[in-house]
Design a protein around this motif. Structure first.
Motif, PDB file in Angstrom:
ATOM      1  N   ARG A  92       0.818  -1.219   0.000  1.00  0.00           N
ATOM      2  CA  ARG A  92       0.000   0.000   0.000  1.00  0.00           C
ATOM      3  C   ARG A  92       0.847   1.263   0.000  1.00  0.00           C
ATOM      4  NH1 ARG A  92      -3.156  -0.409   5.265  1.00  0.00           N
ATOM      5  NH2 ARG A  92      -1.111  -1.207   5.892  1.00  0.00           N
ATOM      6  N   ASP A 116       3.237   4.150  -1.187  1.00  0.00           N
ATOM      7  CA  ASP A 116       3.624   4.737  -2.472  1.00  0.00           C
ATOM      8  C   ASP A 116       5.149   4.875  -2.523  1.00  0.00           C
ATOM      9  OD1 ASP A 116       4.321   7.058  -1.042  1.00  0.00           O
ATOM     10  OD2 ASP A 116       2.430   8.073  -1.501  1.00  0.00           O
ATOM     11  N   GLU A 117       5.669   5.428  -3.602  1.00  0.00           N
ATOM     12  CA  GLU A 117       7.126   5.484  -3.778  1.00  0.00           C
ATOM     13  C   GLU A 117       7.808   6.245  -2.651  1.00  0.00           C
ATOM     14  OE1 GLU A 117      10.467   6.890  -7.102  1.00  0.00           O
ATOM     15  OE2 GLU A 117       8.325   7.014  -7.562  1.00  0.00           O
TER      16      GLU A 117
END
Length: 223
Positions: A93, A95-96
């Motif tokens: 879940r 993000d980068e």
């Protein structure tokens, strides 16, 4: 575990994470590693799971994210040891920016307790992956569980016995080998599931040691 680029202390933002950690391992109850002693059978392998209740890395929120490690070693992890290996799952879940923050914190590049632990453990990484990590800890610490479908299934329940008062937990303080750092309370348990098939690790065993310890880490002053 390492971030994708080397980061100097001057570029590390202020950060803080707190939450729940637990493990399931090969040792008999109670796990000697938490007493800074060699594992029951000379070598140990197990599952280590972290859930961040509240956290941030600079402006990057980390609330609710999970990290899971499978690891093995021979000898006293707090002293002379060898054959240290690990594989890591990061929460899919994230993000980068969140993944990079998790790598910086749990990989030790951002300082604080993870830096000390990584320096002492010195594990060779067998792999890293993102996955759907399902983790929960009972509010009363009666039980805890984590899974990565098809790869990891680990759970523990609080230790009880004939003289344990109902609803009370078997706990220790001032442990010489607390895996989440000094000053935390260890709640002792027994593994109800401890099954792994990931990163070249494979085992299936129940009934051995499990324990819960909270964690609360803040970046070094000036970070």
């Amino acid at each position: 575990m390492s971030a994708s680029e080397t980061t100097s202390p001057a570029t590390i933002p202020r950060w803080h994470v707190e939450g729940d950690w637990f493990d399931t391992c090969r040792c008999d109850v109670p796990c000697p590693c938490t007493f800074a002693q060699p594992p029951t059978y000379g070598a140990c392998d197990g599952v280590l799971a972290w859930h961040i209740d509240r956290g941030s890395y600079g402006d990057v929120p980390l609330d609710g994210l999970n990290v899971l490690m499978v690891a093995s070693f021979t000898g006293n992890v707090w002293g002379e040891h060898s054959d240290a290996y690990a594989g890591v799952f990061l929460d899919e879940r994230a993000d980068e920016a969140q993944r990079e923050a998790l790598l910086m914190i749990f990989g030790g590049q951002a300082g604080s307790w993870p830096a000390e632990l990584n320096s002492m453990f010195g594990a060779e990484m067998r792999g890293m992956d993102t996955a759907a990590i399902e983790m929960s800890v009972d509010e009363d610490l009666g039980s805890w569980r984590v899974s990565v479908p098809g790869r990891v299934d680990a759970a523990g329940e609080a230790l009880t016995g004939p003289t344990t008062p109902e609803g009370r937990r078997v706990q220790s303080t001032n442990m010489p080998g607390s895996e989440t750092g000094p000053g935390q309370v260890v709640t002792w348990g027994r593994a109800t599931r401890n099954r792994v098939d990931a990163f070249g690790f494979e085992w299936s065993r129940d009934g051995q040691s499990s324990k819960h310890i909270p964690f609360d880490w803040t970046g070094p002053d000036g970070a």
